[in-house]
Design a protein around this motif. Structure first.
Motif, PDB file in Angstrom:
ATOM      1  N   UNK A  83       0.837  -1.198   0.000  1.00  0.00           N
ATOM      2  CA  UNK A  83       0.000   0.000   0.000  1.00  0.00           C
ATOM      3  C   UNK A  83       0.871   1.246   0.000  1.00  0.00           C
ATOM      4  N   UNK A  84       0.581   2.118  -0.947  1.00  0.00           N
ATOM      5  CA  UNK A  84       1.427   3.307  -1.068  1.00  0.00           C
ATOM      6  C   UNK A  84       0.750   4.552  -0.493  1.00  0.00           C
ATOM      7  N   UNK A  85      -0.391   4.373   0.162  1.00  0.00           N
ATOM      8  CA  UNK A  85      -1.064   5.533   0.748  1.00  0.00           C
ATOM      9  C   UNK A  85      -0.142   6.199   1.760  1.00  0.00           C
ATOM     10  N   UNK A  86      -0.072   7.535   1.752  1.00  0.00           N
ATOM     11  CA  UNK A  86       0.839   8.210   2.677  1.00  0.00           C
ATOM     12  C   UNK A  86       0.386   8.069   4.134  1.00  0.00           C
ATOM     13  N   UNK A  87       1.371   7.943   5.025  1.00  0.00           N
ATOM     14  CA  UNK A  87       1.084   7.838   6.455  1.00  0.00           C
ATOM     15  C   UNK A  87       1.983   8.821   7.211  1.00  0.00           C
ATOM     16  N   UNK A  88       1.629   9.106   8.451  1.00  0.00           N
ATOM     17  CA  UNK A  88       2.462   9.967   9.301  1.00  0.00           C
ATOM     18  C   UNK A  88       3.204   9.099  10.307  1.00  0.00           C
ATOM     19  N   UNK A  89       4.447   8.792   9.998  1.00  0.00           N
ATOM     20  CA  UNK A  89       5.252   7.982  10.921  1.00  0.00           C
ATOM     21  C   UNK A  89       6.016   8.886  11.873  1.00  0.00           C
ATOM     22  N   UNK A  90       6.321   8.341  13.033  1.00  0.00           N
ATOM     23  CA  UNK A  90       7.268   9.033  13.912  1.00  0.00           C
ATOM     24  C   UNK A  90       8.646   8.633  13.408  1.00  0.00           C
ATOM     25  N   UNK A  91       9.388   9.614  12.898  1.00  0.00           N
ATOM     26  CA  UNK A  91      10.651   9.269  12.223  1.00  0.00           C
ATOM     27  C   UNK A  91      11.846   9.347  13.166  1.00  0.00           C
ATOM     28  N   UNK A  92      11.794  10.308  14.059  1.00  0.00           N
ATOM     29  CA  UNK A  92      12.993  10.579  14.831  1.00  0.00           C
ATOM     30  C   UNK A  92      12.830   9.997  16.223  1.00  0.00           C
ATOM     31  N   UNK A  93      13.603   8.987  16.530  1.00  0.00           N
ATOM     32  CA  UNK A  93      13.479   8.347  17.834  1.00  0.00           C
ATOM     33  C   UNK A  93      14.694   8.634  18.685  1.00  0.00           C
ATOM     34  N   UNK A  94      14.458   9.067  19.876  1.00  0.00           N
ATOM     35  CA  UNK A  94      15.591   9.103  20.800  1.00  0.00           C
ATOM     36  C   UNK A  94      15.966   7.646  21.052  1.00  0.00           C
ATOM     37  N   UNK A  95      17.139   7.234  20.594  1.00  0.00           N
ATOM     38  CA  UNK A  95      17.494   5.811  20.486  1.00  0.00           C
ATOM     39  C   UNK A  95      17.265   5.027  21.773  1.00  0.00           C
TER      40      UNK A  95
END
Lengths: 91, 339, 389
Positions: free
Chosen positions: C42-54
């Protein structure tokens, strides 16, 4: 096979598929009339059944119907559905 | 706040309803005596209710049938079903439908899965059916909890009544059985080979006999015609251990640590265990409460189920406390008293 | 009894904390993109949390990781970093994904080989969000995970406020957390309600939702208790109501029955009229049905001129987390006295009859409402007030 026979067979097949996919427990496939309204007052199907029929058509006939604006007419009865499938089926 | 149990619906491996549970208790039925450890949905089928559930899964059907019994008198009783709240509580939810949906994903791919299966795999589907079928317009909530799912739900029901969110609350607890979870339980805890549940057996780790079922209570803040007992206490890690006539311990072979139950059985009051009648179920406390209601109303006795050498037994208990312990020695207790 | 919000924290596609969220609300440049956390057709756009404090991420427990991240911020802002055990703290968290064993690898392994993978199973059995917090902080109050689909987070906050009023705890940790997962993604696709671009809540040409993820957590407390701790809060949770449509499993009632009841009851509890409400943070998923009914009810019961927005154009639909995240956004609006534009909205829909704010908007009044609607016909409304000192 003639087009007429194919259409008859499609109608029977669609009835069976619909009864199964929508768990119409108390209905036998041949109790569904060809011209009976599937939604609302007729068979009483609803919006969730409609999207399930999309999936059923995709799996069985390779038809992608999701963004078709004419869905209301195509889905009116077994008859209209069978005619649409006959014309657009990919498998 | 005191609450009254004013309706009771039970569906389990013993059958459906009060009478079949009473019979199972009287006949000392135990898990190894049942043909199957599943609820017989065909026998439980209620045409009026099932006609509104053609797409529903087993989980939802069990929930709805148990609610149907709990509110069977609603038309003649003085409670308003419309202004009733619903709390559905479960540990694992409709997992068979979740796995069914994963089957769809594996077989047909992400673009071609069944929306009916998806929408029923959402945990609150069963509560939604309950609201629709019984035309309940109050607050409806579903909670998923491993620790004390039933007592948490009853506690929440009390908060709803205290804060006047609704006039009555239906607490419905449901758990279903399935192959994947059975395999998981077997790996974690070992399933008893012969379906025999020996819950209070301190010499060896208890073995589980996974079963399934649903129990619904109608809780009212006022005493009404159908009220059959009152809940005088409900909470965690505190209990007046002296004032009760009898205990029902929720030992069912699931948490291996039985320290708490050991402590309870050294009590001079009779301690009973009924899990062999209904099996190992995460929401088993609801069955214990249901059985306590039956005992308090003299529908059945409990002598055959006493597991301690009780110093004094009480023939006509007026107060029964259902206790459940988890793996960390926390416990939950619900005390029921006759009216 | 007054229940105050003594702390709050948030993480979503638009920012990993309060500061970043506020910064990214304008100019609102974050775009949804195709999912990257797993392979998908599925190529529908999503809002991911990209930046994780490791250090905060535990493998396979994405929802829990999001939750602990937001919780950390909330506890800090409440001045509750230490000695949590000395208080009576309850925990109520809403989710959808974290309560299901929808681990495809685990299930395939079972089907093919009859094997139960202990790591997956343990992650699930130790992954009940409320119990997880209880165990990690050694807390003694009630711990409950609410699974009301997309109203879960809002109901968790409401439930926690009831516990406080009933005296079951003095402080409550409440909110929601959810991760992007294949099951709801494919599920929403099958229901034919996922957008192919940034979602457009309340827009005439809205074409479905974007899936998102994140967590929003509030710390609730009685006013007396926060005073005892020598702390202070100017935000009060003054209304909570939830009502069901009893209509359909996946479609909202066309008359908005349940939503109307919840809006009315919450306003009554909070003693506010429509004129006294500064803004509504609407559910606004950008699906045809939701926005139509929600918009109509807001217009009818609160007023045609009400300032309102949906933040789904910034975060996507974060499912069980949405009620928690949007409660935090509502609180932020009251505290900062502005709300961002309702991102994604362009064209007025006559059928809805009201339009959301189209630019950053200053607000003055001191009450705000957050609405949540869900699968199964749940409707939940929270009202927060800013009290002047």
């Amino acid at each position: 096979m003639s087009n007429v026979n194919e259409l008859d067979e499609l109608r029977e097949q669609l009835k069976k598929l619909i009864v199964e996919a929508l768990s119409l427990e108390d209905i036998e496939p041949d109790e569904i009339a060809d011209d009976e309204a599937l939604f609302g007052s007729g068979l009483g199907l609803d919006s969730l059944d409609a999207v399930e029929i999309y999936v059923m058509l995709q799996r069985n006939f390779g038809i992608e119907i999701k963004n078709t604006s004419d869905a209301k007419n195509i889905f009116y009865s077994i008859d209209s559905l069978a005619k649409y499938v006959q014309k657009h089926r990919k498998k | 706040m005191t609450m009254y149990i004013s309706g009771l619906g039970m569906l389990g491996i013993f059958g459906k309803g009060r009478d079949e549970l009473i019979k199972a208790v009287k006949d000392s039925r135990t898990t190894e005596s049942y043909e199957k450890l599943n609820v017989d949905l065909k026998a439980a089928k209620n045409k009026k209710l099932s006609s509104k559930m053609r797409r529903a899964d087993r989980f939802t059907k069990m929930a709805v049938y148990s609610v149907g019994d709990a509110v069977e008198n609603h038309e003649t009783e003085e409670f308003n079903l419309r202004e009733t709240g619903v709390i559905l509580t479960t540990a694992f939810g409709p997992h068979n439908t979740t796995f069914g949906f994963l089957d769809e994903l594996i077989t047909y791919g992400e673009k071609n899965v069944s929306p009916i299966k998806f929408s029923h795999s959402v945990h609150n589907a069963a509560a939604s059916y309950i609201a629709q079928i019984f035309n309940i317009k109050g607050p409806v909530t579903t909670v998923a909890q491993y620790k004390f799912p039933v007592v948490h739900a009853i506690t929440l029901a009390r908060s709803w009544l205290e804060n006047k969110l609704c006039e009555n609350v239906l607490v419905c607890s449901v758990e279903e059985k399935g192959n994947v979870f059975d395999a998981a339980v077997n790996q974690k805890l070992k399933i008893s080979d012969n379906n025999r549940l020996k819950p209070i057996n301190f010499s060896e780790a208890g073995k589980a006999v996974p079963a399934e079922g649903a129990v619904s209570f109608l809780l009212t803040s006022a005493k009404i015609k159908s009220s059959c007992c009152r809940i005088s206490q409900c909470g965690f890690n505190s209990c007046d251990f002296l004032s009760t006539d009898c205990y029902i311990a929720g030992a069912d072979g699931i948490p291996p640590d039985q320290t708490f139950y050991k402590k309870i059985t050294s009590n001079p009051k009779p301690v009973c265990v009924f899990s062999p009648v209904y099996g190992s179920i995460m929401t088993g406390t609801a069955f214990d409460i249901g059985i306590a209601v039956l005992i308090l109303n003299n529908y059945c006795g409990y002598n055959d189920y006493i597991v301690n050498q009780a110093a004094s037994s009480c023939l006509q208990p007026k107060k029964i406390t259902c206790v459940k312990s988890d793996c960390c020695n926390d416990f939950a207790a619900v005390s029921l008293e006759t009216l | 009894m007054k229940v105050v919000v003594s702390g709050y924290g948030v993480i979503s596609g638009i920012g990993k904390d309060i500061g970043e969220t506020l910064k990214n609300f304008s100019p609102a440049e974050i775009e949804p993109e195709a999912v990257t956390v797993f392979d998908s057709e599925l190529k529908n756009p999503v809002f991911e949390v990209k930046e994780w404090p490791a250090e905060k991420y535990s493998t396979g427990q994405r929802s829990a990781s999001l939750l602990f991240h937001a919780l950390g911020e909330a506890l800090t802002s409440a001045g509750l970093k230490r000695d949590l055990k000395k208080y009576r703290i309850g925990i109520c968290i809403g989710t959808t994904v974290a309560c299901q064993l929808n681990d495809i690898g685990f299930y395939e392994n079972y089907k093919k080989n009859g094997l139960i993978d202990n790591n997956s199973l343990n992650r699930y059995l130790n992954g009940n969000l409320a119990e997880l917090i209880k165990v990690r902080y050694g807390l003694s109050g009630p711990a409950l995970t609410v699974v009301n689909a997309c109203t879960s987070g809002a109901d968790a906050i409401g439930t926690a406020s009831l516990w406080i009023k009933s005296g079951l705890c003095d402080i409550a940790i409440a909110g929601g957390a959810d991760e992007i997962n294949k099951v709801p993604l494919a599920g929403f696709a099958s229901l034919n309600n996922m957008s192919e671009e940034r979602c457009r809540p309340f827009d005439k040409n809205r074409a479905g939702l974007n899936v998102g993820e994140g967590s929003g957590v509030v710390i609730l407390e009685t006013e007396d208790h926060i005073k005892k701790r020598n702390c202070h809060s100017d935000i009060v949770l003054s209304g909570y109501s939830t009502a069901t449509d009893a209509y359909h499993l996946t479609a909202p009632s066309p008359e908005g029955t349940g939503l109307k009841k919840a809006v009315r009851n919450s306003m009554k509890e909070a003693s506010v009229t429509g004129d006294e409400i500064a803004f509504v943070n609407a559910h606004g998923t950008a699906t045809r049905d939701n926005d139509l009914i929600e918009g109509q009810v807001i217009g009818e019961l609160i007023g045609k001129k009400i300032k309102f927005l949906s933040t789904k154009g910034y975060t996507g639909h974060t499912l069980g987390a949405a009620g928690g995240i949007e409660a935090v956004f509502t609180i932020l609006g009251l505290k900062k006295k502005w709300i961002p534009k309702s991102h994604g909205f362009r064209d007025f829909d006559e059928e809805i009859g009201i339009s959301p704010v189209t630019e950053r908007t200053e607000i003055e009044k001191n009450a705000a409402m957050s609405t949540s609607l869900a699968f199964g016909g749940n409707n939940t409304v929270l009202i927060f007030k800013r009290q002047e000192n």
